[in-house]
Design a protein around this motif. Structure first.
Motif, PDB file in Angstrom:
ATOM      1  N   PRO A   1       2.817  13.274   4.688  1.00 57.73           N
ATOM      2  CA  PRO A   1       3.938  14.018   4.093  1.00 57.73           C
ATOM      3  C   PRO A   1       5.286  13.381   4.436  1.00 57.73           C
ATOM      4  O   PRO A   1       5.448  12.773   5.506  1.00 57.73           O
ATOM      5  N   GLU A   2       6.239  13.550   3.530  1.00 59.36           N
ATOM      6  CA  GLU A   2       7.543  12.919   3.715  1.00 59.36           C
ATOM      7  C   GLU A   2       8.238  13.397   4.985  1.00 59.36           C
ATOM      8  O   GLU A   2       8.871  12.610   5.707  1.00 59.36           O
ATOM      9  N   ASN A   3       8.127  14.700   5.294  1.00 60.62           N
ATOM     10  CA  ASN A   3       8.798  15.201   6.498  1.00 60.62           C
ATOM     11  C   ASN A   3       8.190  14.599   7.767  1.00 60.62           C
ATOM     12  O   ASN A   3       8.879  14.350   8.755  1.00 60.62           O
ATOM     13  N   VAL A   4       6.877  14.329   7.725  1.00 63.86           N
ATOM     14  CA  VAL A   4       6.224  13.712   8.882  1.00 63.86           C
ATOM     15  C   VAL A   4       6.680  12.262   9.016  1.00 63.86           C
ATOM     16  O   VAL A   4       6.956  11.786  10.123  1.00 63.86           O
ATOM     17  N   ARG A   5       6.796  11.575   7.880  1.00 64.63           N
ATOM     18  CA  ARG A   5       7.279  10.194   7.937  1.00 64.63           C
ATOM     19  C   ARG A   5       8.676  10.135   8.528  1.00 64.63           C
ATOM     20  O   ARG A   5       8.988   9.269   9.354  1.00 64.63           O
ATOM     21  N   GLN A  59       0.825  -1.208   0.000  1.00 65.74           N
ATOM     22  CA  GLN A  59       0.000   0.000   0.000  1.00 65.74           C
ATOM     23  C   GLN A  59       0.860   1.259   0.000  1.00 65.74           C
ATOM     24  O   GLN A  59       0.561   2.229  -0.689  1.00 65.74           O
ATOM     25  N   TRP A  60       1.935   1.236   0.785  1.00 61.92           N
ATOM     26  CA  TRP A  60       2.822   2.411   0.796  1.00 61.92           C
ATOM     27  C   TRP A  60       3.448   2.610  -0.575  1.00 61.92           C
ATOM     28  O   TRP A  60       3.618   3.730  -1.044  1.00 61.92           O
ATOM     29  N   GLY A  61       3.780   1.477  -1.229  1.00 63.44           N
ATOM     30  CA  GLY A  61       4.325   1.599  -2.577  1.00 63.44           C
ATOM     31  C   GLY A  61       3.300   2.166  -3.534  1.00 63.44           C
ATOM     32  O   GLY A  61       3.612   3.007  -4.386  1.00 63.44           O
ATOM     33  N   ASP A  62       2.035   1.740  -3.393  1.00 63.00           N
ATOM     34  CA  ASP A  62       0.971   2.287  -4.230  1.00 63.00           C
ATOM     35  C   ASP A  62       0.824   3.784  -4.006  1.00 63.00           C
ATOM     36  O   ASP A  62       0.643   4.560  -4.940  1.00 63.00           O
ATOM     37  N   LEU A  63       0.913   4.187  -2.747  1.00 55.09           N
ATOM     38  CA  LEU A  63       0.758   5.616  -2.450  1.00 55.09           C
ATOM     39  C   LEU A  63       1.867   6.450  -3.081  1.00 55.09           C
ATOM     40  O   LEU A  63       1.633   7.561  -3.556  1.00 55.09           O
ATOM     41  N   ALA A  91      -9.518  13.018   9.366  1.00 56.98           N
ATOM     42  CA  ALA A  91      -8.280  12.740   8.647  1.00 56.98           C
ATOM     43  C   ALA A  91      -8.603  11.888   7.425  1.00 56.98           C
ATOM     44  O   ALA A  91      -9.513  11.055   7.467  1.00 56.98           O
ATOM     45  N   PRO A  92      -7.867  12.073   6.319  1.00 63.13           N
ATOM     46  CA  PRO A  92      -8.094  11.253   5.138  1.00 63.13           C
ATOM     47  C   PRO A  92      -7.799   9.780   5.427  1.00 63.13           C
ATOM     48  O   PRO A  92      -6.865   9.468   6.174  1.00 63.13           O
ATOM     49  N   PRO A  93      -8.572   8.866   4.865  1.00 67.24           N
ATOM     50  CA  PRO A  93      -8.375   7.436   5.147  1.00 67.24           C
ATOM     51  C   PRO A  93      -6.958   6.947   4.864  1.00 67.24           C
ATOM     52  O   PRO A  93      -6.411   6.159   5.634  1.00 67.24           O
ATOM     53  N   ARG A  94      -6.371   7.392   3.762  1.00 69.13           N
ATOM     54  CA  ARG A  94      -5.025   6.916   3.429  1.00 69.13           C
ATOM     55  C   ARG A  94      -4.016   7.346   4.481  1.00 69.13           C
ATOM     56  O   ARG A  94      -3.120   6.599   4.858  1.00 69.13           O
ATOM     57  N   VAL A  95      -4.160   8.556   4.972  1.00 67.84           N
ATOM     58  CA  VAL A  95      -3.249   9.036   6.011  1.00 67.84           C
ATOM     59  C   VAL A  95      -3.448   8.223   7.283  1.00 67.84           C
ATOM     60  O   VAL A  95      -2.486   7.857   7.971  1.00 67.84           O
ATOM     61  N   LEU A  96      -4.696   7.929   7.601  1.00 65.16           N
ATOM     62  CA  LEU A  96      -4.979   7.143   8.800  1.00 65.16           C
ATOM     63  C   LEU A  96      -4.307   5.770   8.731  1.00 65.16           C
ATOM     64  O   LEU A  96      -3.756   5.283   9.724  1.00 65.16           O
ATOM     65  N   HIS A  97      -4.356   5.142   7.578  1.00 64.70           N
ATOM     66  CA  HIS A  97      -3.728   3.828   7.437  1.00 64.70           C
ATOM     67  C   HIS A  97      -2.217   3.927   7.627  1.00 64.70           C
ATOM     68  O   HIS A  97      -1.604   3.040   8.235  1.00 64.70           O
ATOM     69  N   GLU A  98      -1.625   4.991   7.147  1.00 62.48           N
ATOM     70  CA  GLU A  98      -0.180   5.153   7.313  1.00 62.48           C
ATOM     71  C   GLU A  98       0.160   5.406   8.783  1.00 62.48           C
ATOM     72  O   GLU A  98       1.155   4.885   9.298  1.00 62.48           O
ATOM     73  N   ILE A  99      -0.650   6.204   9.458  1.00 61.70           N
ATOM     74  CA  ILE A  99      -0.421   6.440  10.887  1.00 61.70           C
ATOM     75  C   ILE A  99      -0.631   5.147  11.666  1.00 61.70           C
ATOM     76  O   ILE A  99       0.113   4.848  12.609  1.00 61.70           O
ATOM     77  N   ALA A 100      -1.621   4.358  11.261  1.00 60.84           N
ATOM     78  CA  ALA A 100      -1.859   3.080  11.925  1.00 60.84           C
ATOM     79  C   ALA A 100      -0.645   2.162  11.776  1.00 60.84           C
ATOM     80  O   ALA A 100      -0.299   1.424  12.702  1.00 60.84           O
ATOM     81  N   GLU A 101       0.003   2.222  10.628  1.00 60.06           N
ATOM     82  CA  GLU A 101       1.198   1.405  10.443  1.00 60.06           C
ATOM     83  C   GLU A 101       2.333   1.867  11.360  1.00 60.06           C
ATOM     84  O   GLU A 101       3.078   1.050  11.902  1.00 60.06           O
ATOM     85  N   VAL A 102       2.454   3.170  11.560  1.00 58.19           N
ATOM     86  CA  VAL A 102       3.459   3.689  12.495  1.00 58.19           C
ATOM     87  C   VAL A 102       3.184   3.149  13.901  1.00 58.19           C
ATOM     88  O   VAL A 102       4.085   2.689  14.607  1.00 58.19           O
ATOM     89  N   MET A 103       1.914   3.213  14.318  1.00 57.54           N
ATOM     90  CA  MET A 103       1.562   2.719  15.647  1.00 57.54           C
ATOM     91  C   MET A 103       1.740   1.200  15.729  1.00 57.54           C
ATOM     92  O   MET A 103       2.031   0.663  16.804  1.00 57.54           O
ATOM     93  N   ALA A 104       1.575   0.496  14.607  1.00 55.60           N
ATOM     94  CA  ALA A 104       1.820  -0.948  14.596  1.00 55.60           C
ATOM     95  C   ALA A 104       3.298  -1.234  14.836  1.00 55.60           C
ATOM     96  O   ALA A 104       3.654  -2.203  15.525  1.00 55.60           O
ATOM     97  N   GLN A 105       4.167  -0.393  14.275  1.00 50.20           N
ATOM     98  CA  GLN A 105       5.600  -0.557  14.530  1.00 50.20           C
ATOM     99  C   GLN A 105       5.918  -0.298  15.997  1.00 50.20           C
ATOM    100  O   GLN A 105       6.734  -1.001  16.603  1.00 50.20           O
TER     101      GLN A 105
END
Length: 506
Positions: free
Chosen positions: A140-144, A125-129, A231-245
């Motif tokens: 955003p890249e700086n947030v990542r 999914q991150w690759g798709d994004l 928050a946009p769904p795609r951003v939420l999924h990325e934040i969820a992945e951060v919290m999963a880590q």
């Protein structure tokens, strides 16, 4: 990403058991791991559902399977990925149920972890994004970069949430467990009690996203926003992945803590242990060398093992001021050693979160027994015996639901006897009541009723006669018959207590 993309990954070794081409090309929105019997309220449309199938046994038959698959269908799940480790293979009844309800079913071999599947999904999914136009919402890249640095520094979850949502204006957001325990929240998020959080999750009034992890039914994590569009769904999924880590790191620490807890609990069961060894085991678990301590024993249905450990650990985490170590005895029982606060006269507040923990598997009984306080580590073995007795009393008092019983609750004869093993209670009752225990005739049942009323009215002939609508002489006659059949003298207090206990043990 689609289900068929996962099936093409040789490293996962997945096997398609049922699913036609149109279903295999549905868009995957995320991943949820669950072993709840009815997970519908925790699922989002388009998600892959991972399940180890611990909620089902061959004796359960088709009904429970249909309930689970129907929940996936009603929630709009994309596919079910079922682990083979629990049963050795995916049950045929599950294949049939998924085929009838149009749910793609994929078998996951024992050597493939759910984490590997989740990582494969989110990496894709991150690759798709990254290949989408910049107009698409994405972190955003700086947030990542900032979040990656915070993860490397082992930052607290509150900090991660704050920085993840800062570029969105810092909307109120919570990281919560299935029982409503708030792990973290953004600065704008008002305080929520566990009960409030659990109610809001159940009501599904906001936006909730499952956080991947090696969770059982009692300790799943969710990212929860009270506003449906904060928050946009795609951003939420990325934040969820951060919290999963973050959770993955936390699980590694918990695994080490679990090993230390198992050693402490084994020493506790062994009886009076070498003081230095016990002190070292307490230190390894992060517990003080001096008390007061309490011991808790828990059981989840007929399983006294891993599910009960998860339930007990989640309930104890609702009281962060009381450090604990929870694990399993070699025989399988879930046990916790808790360093209780000296000023806490009422013991561990385990009864407050217990209903919420039980709600995660409402059809499975959940019981716990809590010992009294012991001031020194040398008393942990006796505390373990107390907790086991209290657990037996909890099971006897609410065999099909949930209950926490402390030894302090055993303040009546009935409560005390509830902890005695059932076969011992039966043998005692049969021996004391004699022929009355069998109550095979109308006259014996009548005598038992008279005995119960007589003891309930403190041996008052007149009040017994009034209650039973009898003449006092009839009551005298019946009591004489009872004394003859049981060999007890109801003018003696000790014999009255024997008979009262025998009635309670029936």
């Amino acid at each position: 990403m689609h289900v068929q993309d996962l099936l093409q990954l040789d490293s996962l070794d997945l096997t398609l058991l049922w699913g036609d081409d149109p279903l295999l090309t549905r868009e995957v929105s995320g991943v949820t791991a669950t072993d709840l019997e009815d997970p519908a309220r925790f699922l989002q449309p388009g998600e892959l559902v991972l399940s180890g199938l611990v909620w089902w046994t061959p004796e359960d038959g088709r009904t429970k399977v249909d309930r689970f698959v129907s929940a996936l269908h009603s929630a709009g799940a994309t596919a079910l990925l079922a682990g083979e480790e629990t049963h050795g293979t995916v049950p045929d009844v599950l294949v049939e149920s998924c085929r009838e309800r149009g749910i793609v079913l994929v078998a996951v071999p024992a050597q493939t972890s759910f984490r590997a599947i989740t990582e494969a999904v989110y990496l894709r999914q991150w690759g798709d994004l990254s290949r989408r136009p910049t107009a698409h919402h994405a972190l955003p890249e700086n947030v990542r970069t900032e979040l990656a640095g915070l993860l490397a520094e082992d930052a607290a979850p509150d900090t991660l949430l704050d920085r993840a949502f800062a570029h969105l204006g810092g909307p109120p957001c919570y990281l919560v467990t299935a029982t409503g325990r708030v792990i973290a929240r953004t600065p704008a998020a008002p305080y929520l009690s566990a009960r409030q959080a659990a109610q809001e999750l159940t009501a599904a009034s906001g936006t909730a996203l499952r956080i991947d992890g090696e969770s059982g039914p009692y300790d799943g994590w969710q990212l929860y926003l009270r506003g449906a569009a904060d928050a946009p769904p795609r951003v939420l999924h990325e934040i969820a992945e951060v919290m999963a880590q973050y959770r993955h790191r936390a699980e590694l620490r918990q695994a080490a803590e679990r090993r230390a807890a198992d050693e402490l609990i084994a020493l506790t069961e062994a009886g009076p242990a070498d003081g230095a060894a016990l002190e070292a085991a307490l230190h390894a678990c992060g517990l003080p060398a001096t008390g007061p301590y309490r011991v808790v024993v828990a059981a989840s249905g007929d399983d006294e093992g891993e599910q009960a450990v998860g339930a007990l650990a989640e309930a104890l985490r609702h009281s962060p001021g009381e450090p604990f170590a929870v694990g399993r005895l070699p025989g399988g029982q879930a046990v916790a050693v808790v360093h209780a606060r000296p000023e806490a006269e009422d013991g561990i507040p385990l009864g407050e979160p217990w209903p919420s923990v039980h709600a995660c598997r409402p059809r499975t009984p959940l019981h716990a027994g809590v010992s009294g306080p012991v001031t020194a580590a040398g008393g942990l073995n006796s505390a373990l015996d107390q907790a086991r007795y209290a657990l037996a009393a909890a099971r006897a008092g609410a065999p099909d639901s949930a209950r926490v019983t402390s030894v302090e609750d055993l303040s009546t004869l009935g409560a005390l006897l509830a902890g005695v093993p059932a076969d011992v209670r039966t043998a005692f009752s049969s021996r004391v009541l004699g022929p009355l225990a069998r109550a095979g005739s109308t006259s014996h049942r009548m005598l038992l009723e008279t005995l119960e009323v007589f003891l309930a009215h403190h041996g008052s002939w007149a009040r017994t006669a009034e209650t039973l609508h009898l003449h006092v002489n009839t009551v005298h006659y019946r009591i004489q018959r009872i004394e003859t059949l049981t060999g007890r003298d109801l003018s003696r207090l000790d014999h009255k207590l024997d008979l009262r206990a025998a009635l309670l043990c029936r």
